[in-house]
Design a protein around this motif. Structure first.
Motif, PDB file in Angstrom:
ATOM      1  N   ILE A  43      -5.453   9.248  -9.016  1.00  0.00           N
ATOM      2  CA  ILE A  43      -4.842   7.989  -9.456  1.00  0.00           C
ATOM      3  C   ILE A  43      -4.537   7.080  -8.269  1.00  0.00           C
ATOM      4  CG2 ILE A  43      -2.800   6.995 -10.569  1.00  0.00           C
ATOM      5  CD1 ILE A  43      -4.876   8.265 -12.455  1.00  0.00           C
ATOM      6  N   TRP A  44      -4.234   7.670  -7.114  1.00  0.00           N
ATOM      7  CA  TRP A  44      -3.955   6.860  -5.919  1.00  0.00           C
ATOM      8  C   TRP A  44      -5.153   5.985  -5.563  1.00  0.00           C
ATOM      9  CZ3 TRP A  44      -6.937   7.035  -1.538  1.00  0.00           C
ATOM     10  CH2 TRP A  44      -7.832   8.099  -1.422  1.00  0.00           C
ATOM     11  N   LEU A  45      -6.359   6.514  -5.865  1.00  0.00           N
ATOM     12  CA  LEU A  45      -7.594   5.803  -5.519  1.00  0.00           C
ATOM     13  C   LEU A  45      -8.043   4.851  -6.621  1.00  0.00           C
ATOM     14  CD1 LEU A  45     -10.003   5.441  -3.571  1.00  0.00           C
ATOM     15  CD2 LEU A  45     -11.100   7.363  -4.738  1.00  0.00           C
ATOM     16  N   THR A  46      -7.914   5.277  -7.878  1.00  0.00           N
ATOM     17  CA  THR A  46      -8.457   4.481  -8.986  1.00  0.00           C
ATOM     18  C   THR A  46      -7.469   3.481  -9.584  1.00  0.00           C
ATOM     19  OG1 THR A  46      -7.840   6.134 -10.676  1.00  0.00           O
ATOM     20  CG2 THR A  46      -9.988   6.401  -9.602  1.00  0.00           C
ATOM     21  N   ILE A  47      -6.179   3.677  -9.323  1.00  0.00           N
ATOM     22  CA  ILE A  47      -5.180   2.747  -9.858  1.00  0.00           C
ATOM     23  C   ILE A  47      -4.288   2.170  -8.754  1.00  0.00           C
ATOM     24  CG2 ILE A  47      -3.145   2.494 -11.344  1.00  0.00           C
ATOM     25  CD1 ILE A  47      -4.379   4.453 -13.285  1.00  0.00           C
ATOM     26  N   ALA A  48      -3.627   3.047  -7.985  1.00  0.00           N
ATOM     27  CA  ALA A  48      -2.660   2.571  -6.988  1.00  0.00           C
ATOM     28  C   ALA A  48      -3.307   1.676  -5.933  1.00  0.00           C
ATOM     29  CB  ALA A  48      -1.978   3.770  -6.315  1.00  0.00           C
ATOM     30  N   LEU A  49      -4.449   2.092  -5.401  1.00  0.00           N
ATOM     31  CA  LEU A  49      -5.111   1.298  -4.355  1.00  0.00           C
ATOM     32  C   LEU A  49      -5.579  -0.061  -4.868  1.00  0.00           C
ATOM     33  CD1 LEU A  49      -6.104   1.108  -1.461  1.00  0.00           C
ATOM     34  CD2 LEU A  49      -8.209   2.272  -2.145  1.00  0.00           C
ATOM     35  N   PRO A  50      -6.247  -0.141  -6.037  1.00  0.00           N
ATOM     36  CA  PRO A  50      -6.637  -1.473  -6.548  1.00  0.00           C
ATOM     37  C   PRO A  50      -5.440  -2.386  -6.826  1.00  0.00           C
ATOM     38  CG  PRO A  50      -7.890   0.237  -7.665  1.00  0.00           C
ATOM     39  CD  PRO A  50      -6.836   0.930  -6.859  1.00  0.00           C
ATOM     40  N   VAL A  51      -4.377  -1.820  -7.415  1.00  0.00           N
ATOM     41  CA  VAL A  51      -3.183  -2.630  -7.690  1.00  0.00           C
ATOM     42  C   VAL A  51      -2.579  -3.142  -6.383  1.00  0.00           C
ATOM     43  CG1 VAL A  51      -0.801  -2.567  -8.538  1.00  0.00           C
ATOM     44  CG2 VAL A  51      -2.629  -1.557  -9.908  1.00  0.00           C
ATOM     45  N   ALA A  52      -2.490  -2.264  -5.376  1.00  0.00           N
ATOM     46  CA  ALA A  52      -1.934  -2.655  -4.079  1.00  0.00           C
ATOM     47  C   ALA A  52      -2.786  -3.737  -3.419  1.00  0.00           C
ATOM     48  CB  ALA A  52      -1.832  -1.429  -3.170  1.00  0.00           C
ATOM     49  N   PHE A  98       0.807  -1.218   0.000  1.00  0.00           N
ATOM     50  CA  PHE A  98       0.000   0.000   0.000  1.00  0.00           C
ATOM     51  C   PHE A  98       0.846   1.275   0.000  1.00  0.00           C
ATOM     52  CE2 PHE A  98      -2.789  -3.360   1.348  1.00  0.00           C
ATOM     53  CZ  PHE A  98      -3.942  -3.091   0.629  1.00  0.00           C
ATOM     54  N   LEU A  99       2.161   1.124   0.060  1.00  0.00           N
ATOM     55  CA  LEU A  99       3.040   2.280  -0.121  1.00  0.00           C
ATOM     56  C   LEU A  99       2.953   2.812  -1.550  1.00  0.00           C
ATOM     57  CD1 LEU A  99       6.256   1.172   1.816  1.00  0.00           C
ATOM     58  CD2 LEU A  99       4.491   2.772   2.560  1.00  0.00           C
ATOM     59  N   LEU A 100       2.405   1.988  -2.454  1.00  0.00           N
ATOM     60  CA  LEU A 100       2.209   2.424  -3.837  1.00  0.00           C
ATOM     61  C   LEU A 100       1.352   3.681  -3.906  1.00  0.00           C
ATOM     62  CD1 LEU A 100       1.500  -0.950  -5.700  1.00  0.00           C
ATOM     63  CD2 LEU A 100       3.487   0.532  -6.009  1.00  0.00           C
ATOM     64  N   ILE A 101       0.424   3.813  -2.964  1.00  0.00           N
ATOM     65  CA  ILE A 101      -0.466   4.965  -2.948  1.00  0.00           C
ATOM     66  C   ILE A 101       0.333   6.266  -2.876  1.00  0.00           C
ATOM     67  CG2 ILE A 101      -2.240   6.150  -1.567  1.00  0.00           C
ATOM     68  CD1 ILE A 101      -3.264   3.355  -0.779  1.00  0.00           C
ATOM     69  N   LEU A 102       1.441   6.244  -2.161  1.00  0.00           N
ATOM     70  CA  LEU A 102       2.260   7.432  -1.970  1.00  0.00           C
ATOM     71  C   LEU A 102       2.989   7.850  -3.244  1.00  0.00           C
ATOM     72  CD1 LEU A 102       3.828   6.550   1.509  1.00  0.00           C
ATOM     73  CD2 LEU A 102       1.725   7.828   1.023  1.00  0.00           C
ATOM     74  N   CYS A 103       2.989   6.965  -4.252  1.00  0.00           N
ATOM     75  CA  CYS A 103       3.674   7.271  -5.509  1.00  0.00           C
ATOM     76  C   CYS A 103       2.853   8.180  -6.424  1.00  0.00           C
ATOM     77  CB  CYS A 103       4.026   5.979  -6.250  1.00  0.00           C
ATOM     78  SG  CYS A 103       5.224   4.963  -5.377  1.00  0.00           S
ATOM     79  N   ASP A 104       1.607   8.419  -6.079  1.00  0.00           N
ATOM     80  CA  ASP A 104       0.794   9.380  -6.830  1.00  0.00           C
ATOM     81  C   ASP A 104       1.054  10.758  -6.224  1.00  0.00           C
ATOM     82  OD1 ASP A 104      -1.039  10.841  -8.248  1.00  0.00           O
ATOM     83  OD2 ASP A 104      -2.795  10.038  -7.203  1.00  0.00           O
ATOM     84  N   PHE A 105       1.987  11.484  -6.804  1.00  0.00           N
ATOM     85  CA  PHE A 105       2.423  12.747  -6.219  1.00  0.00           C
ATOM     86  C   PHE A 105       1.327  13.808  -6.255  1.00  0.00           C
ATOM     87  CE2 PHE A 105       6.337  10.694  -7.843  1.00  0.00           C
ATOM     88  CZ  PHE A 105       6.920  10.437  -6.607  1.00  0.00           C
TER      89      PHE A 105
END
Length: 202
Positions: free
Chosen positions: A153-162, A137-144
């Protein structure tokens, strides 16, 4: 490994498609969603690899005792039986090729040196997979854009991928913890047999 690859590709395609049709952020450049999904998938793999690398550097003595996350309680075993781990465990990727020790079958059940190594490798594996779940879930932090409120993008891509990565990464931990009590029983039984053989030779 094939099953996992199919799941990842299908999930990535679904996330990309939903973003193209439902997320207005990049309506003019729908292809950008595919690139972003791929980037976050690669990021998840790299994070998992980093966690594995760090944990493999930890001292073996930390993984010698049957306690903490390495101990499988009766309640856990009931949970694993409820999930029918025995039926699907062989479909979960086994990455023993990276350490030179495969854990998909017990090749030498009467060799306690081998069984001891098997138990150690299984415990390393449990730690790696368990710690990889929250790390995903640290991936979420990659959406600057998250920090300025200009991106979702943190919600629609990063969170589902994580979330998908967390599910896929925790399943091998279930398999390892399901197998550990049996491995420990084999190890202890070998000690009893060896002692009995020595007593008979006296």
């Amino acid at each position: 490994m094939l099953l996992y690859s199919i799941i990842i590709v299908v999930c990535a395609a679904i996330i990309t498609t939903l973003n193209i049709f439902l997320n207005p952020q990049f309506q003019e450049m729908p292809w950008l969603y595919a690139i972003l999904v791929l980037a976050f998938v690669v990021g998840a793999v790299l994070l998992d690899g980093l966690v594995a690398l760090i944990i493999r550097k930890l001292p073996e003595k930390w993984f010698q005792e049957d306690k903490g996350i390495f101990k499988t309680s009766n309640a856990e075993m009931k949970f694993y039986r409820f999930l029918k781990v025995q039926k699907w465990k062989n479909h979960v990727p086994e990455l023993g090729s990276f350490t030179g020790f495969h854990k998909n079958k017990v090749a030498s059940p009467f060799d306690n040196e081998y069984i001891g190594r098997f138990i150690l490798e299984a415990r390393y594996g449990v730690a790696i997979h368990v710690w990889s779940v929250p790390t995903s879930f640290l991936l979420i932090l990659c959406d600057f854009g998250l920090y300025t409120g200009t991106s979702n993008i943190w919600l629609t891509i990063a969170l589902p991928v994580a979330a998908i990565n967390a599910i896929l990464i925790v399943l091998p931990a279930f398999v390892l913890k399901f197998n550990l009590p049996r491995l420990i029983a084999i190890y202890n039984n070998n000690i009893v047999l060896e002692k009995r053989q020595k007593d008979e030779q006296k």
